[in-house]
Scaffold this active site. Structure first.
Site, PDB file in Angstrom:
ATOM      1  CB  SER B 146      -0.954  -0.061   1.192  1.00 25.14           C
ATOM      2  OG  SER B 146      -1.987   0.884   1.061  1.00 25.14           O
ATOM      3  CG  ASP B 222      -7.296  -3.320  -2.118  1.00 26.11           C
ATOM      4  OD1 ASP B 222      -7.864  -2.386  -1.515  1.00 26.11           O
ATOM      5  OD2 ASP B 222      -6.074  -3.532  -2.049  1.00 26.11           O
ATOM      6  CG  HIS B 255      -5.561  -2.686   1.183  1.00 24.96           C
ATOM      7  ND1 HIS B 255      -4.976  -2.433  -0.042  1.00 24.96           N
ATOM      8  CD2 HIS B 255      -4.977  -1.810   2.044  1.00 24.96           C
ATOM      9  CE1 HIS B 255      -4.087  -1.455   0.083  1.00 24.96           C
ATOM     10  NE2 HIS B 255      -4.056  -1.068   1.337  1.00 24.96           N
TER      11      HIS B 255
END
Lengths: 279, 279
Positions: B146, B222, B255
């Site tokens: 991320s 995600d 995620h």
């Protein structure tokens, strides 16, 4: 039953649920890992994992790395919480009694007996719920860490017909003779130590005649080894009764999840062999 | 440098240290995994892992399950924190700016520029410290998740001679065009968006001519995919410049660290091949 989370993991699904437990008289959360094989219509066998002091249903699922192997083997993993929960549930100061420290016993003493019935919850209510709601069959193995290792051994020793195999990391092996055990069993079961024997893996193993294959791993650098865990007492009990216990010691490993993660693969393959899976 | 923890893990050692960072002008913590091969006198190559928003040096070491593979391959892993820390360090409301959200940039704007120099810290100070204090050589790979995936890509794209390979899970691929990026780059670098381009993986990859082998994995489930992550923009940039980017999409994955754990083995083997290890 309410679904709280759902995360894809190694082709399967890691989920959390909350439900009202009749046994514990409160709302409980548990986690379940369903391997990819459970999505094909077949029911899969299950490993019930009991965590240690201060843990919840999350620690093992986050830190042990077990999903990789469970996905390969086709094994579900169910991780209950470590005590009843909620504002109405009795608690105590300190991490080793009350919430997060149910010790997998059925409490007989007030105020604990209103909710602290973790032995019955893990033995009966939770498997019945899981087997009715998920593609999980009644081929069960049980394992745990520290307080949860104690719980897993006690549950298997007292119910050999219910579990194909049992394993533990760093279990509290002789709670009637260690500070953690004396404090918890004294509170939950009362001062009459005769009642404590039903929750002592070493005492139960010493007199056992109906066996469940058992695997225990213990780190030699575990800060709790001598005072709280006492694996030698468990080993002596196994030799006395001829119990099929494999007790391994590992130089340098401590009481943490780094130890569990390092050897969880061997535990899952051990259980797979006894659950009729290809290990 | 102070050792804060030391846990044996897969035959190696997982350790945390604190040290005073001259670059960041504060005390920083980092984690390092040293594989068993590092105990034999040989120096091992290293993967630098950059974590995402809200994380510390601990998340990856606890949850990714990378130590098992690093131990097999003979690779160290170094996980820095995600921002400068301490009471004297500027912070902001919200999880996406300030502490835990350093975005791996060198801030130019007050009050951030007094401490937020994570780009220089990860590129220079931390590797120099690690390579002087541990049996770790200067063969480096870099990876992240991320915000950390953004950081890893930017560091590799701008310093191709310093990294053998780069990989990312769910990276913020085009921060100049997403809410997280606009907020952070606007605060740390100011309103002149021309300066932001130095920290945008898609813009850097679009114009790249000196290549680092790159691997990116992205979950299709995600929640941040379309608004914040924009892997298609990175893919288009790679096609434009002929960048050696392998971009994989995975149905159902989100995620979380459950996604990272599911595919971290492929990332470590990818880096091993480029670090001269037997993958």
């Amino acid at each position: 039953m309410e679904n709280l989370s759902c995360n894809k993991s190694f082709g399967g699904w890691n989920k959390q649920y909350s439900h009202h437990s009749q046994t514990l008289n409160c709302t409980m959360r548990f986690a379940i890992y369903l391997p990819p094989q459970a999505s094909t219509g077949q029911k899969v066998p299950a490993l019930y994992w009991l965590s240690g002091l201060t843990c919840t249903d999350e620690n093992f699922m986050h830190k042990a790395g077990a999903q990789r192997i469970a996905a390969e083997l086709g094994m579900a993993i169910i991780a209950p919480d470590t005590s009843p929960r909620g504002d109405e549930v009795a608690d105590a100061d300190g991490y080793d009694l009350g919430k997060g420290a149910g010790f997998y016993v059925n409490a007989t003493q007030a105020p604990w007996n209103a909710h602290y019935q973790m032995y019955d919850y893990v033995l009966n209510e939770l498997p019945a719920l899981v087997e009715s709601m998920f593609p999980v069959n009644d081929q069960r193995a049980i394992a745990g860490h520290s307080m949860g290792g104690h719980g897993a051994l006690v549950l298997a020793l007292r119910n050999p017909q219910r579990f194909a195999s049992v394993s533990a990391f760093s279990p509290i092996s002789n709670p009637v003779n260690c500070p953690w055990g004396k404090k918890a069993l004294g509170a939950y079961l009362g001062k009459d130590t005769a009642s404590w024997a039903d929750y002592d893996a070493s005492l139960l193993m010493h007199q056992a005649s109906d066996f469940v294959p058992a695997l225990v791993d213990q780190g030699e650098a575990d800060d709790f080894l001598a005072e709280q865990l006492k694996p030698d007492t468990l080993g002596a009990a196994a030799r006395h009764s001829g119990y099929p216990l494999q007790l391994n010691r590992h130089e340098g490993y401590d009481h943490s999840y780094y130890f569990i993660a390092s050897f969880i693969e061997q535990h899952l393959r051990f259980h797979a062999a006894h659950l009729g899976l290809q290990p």
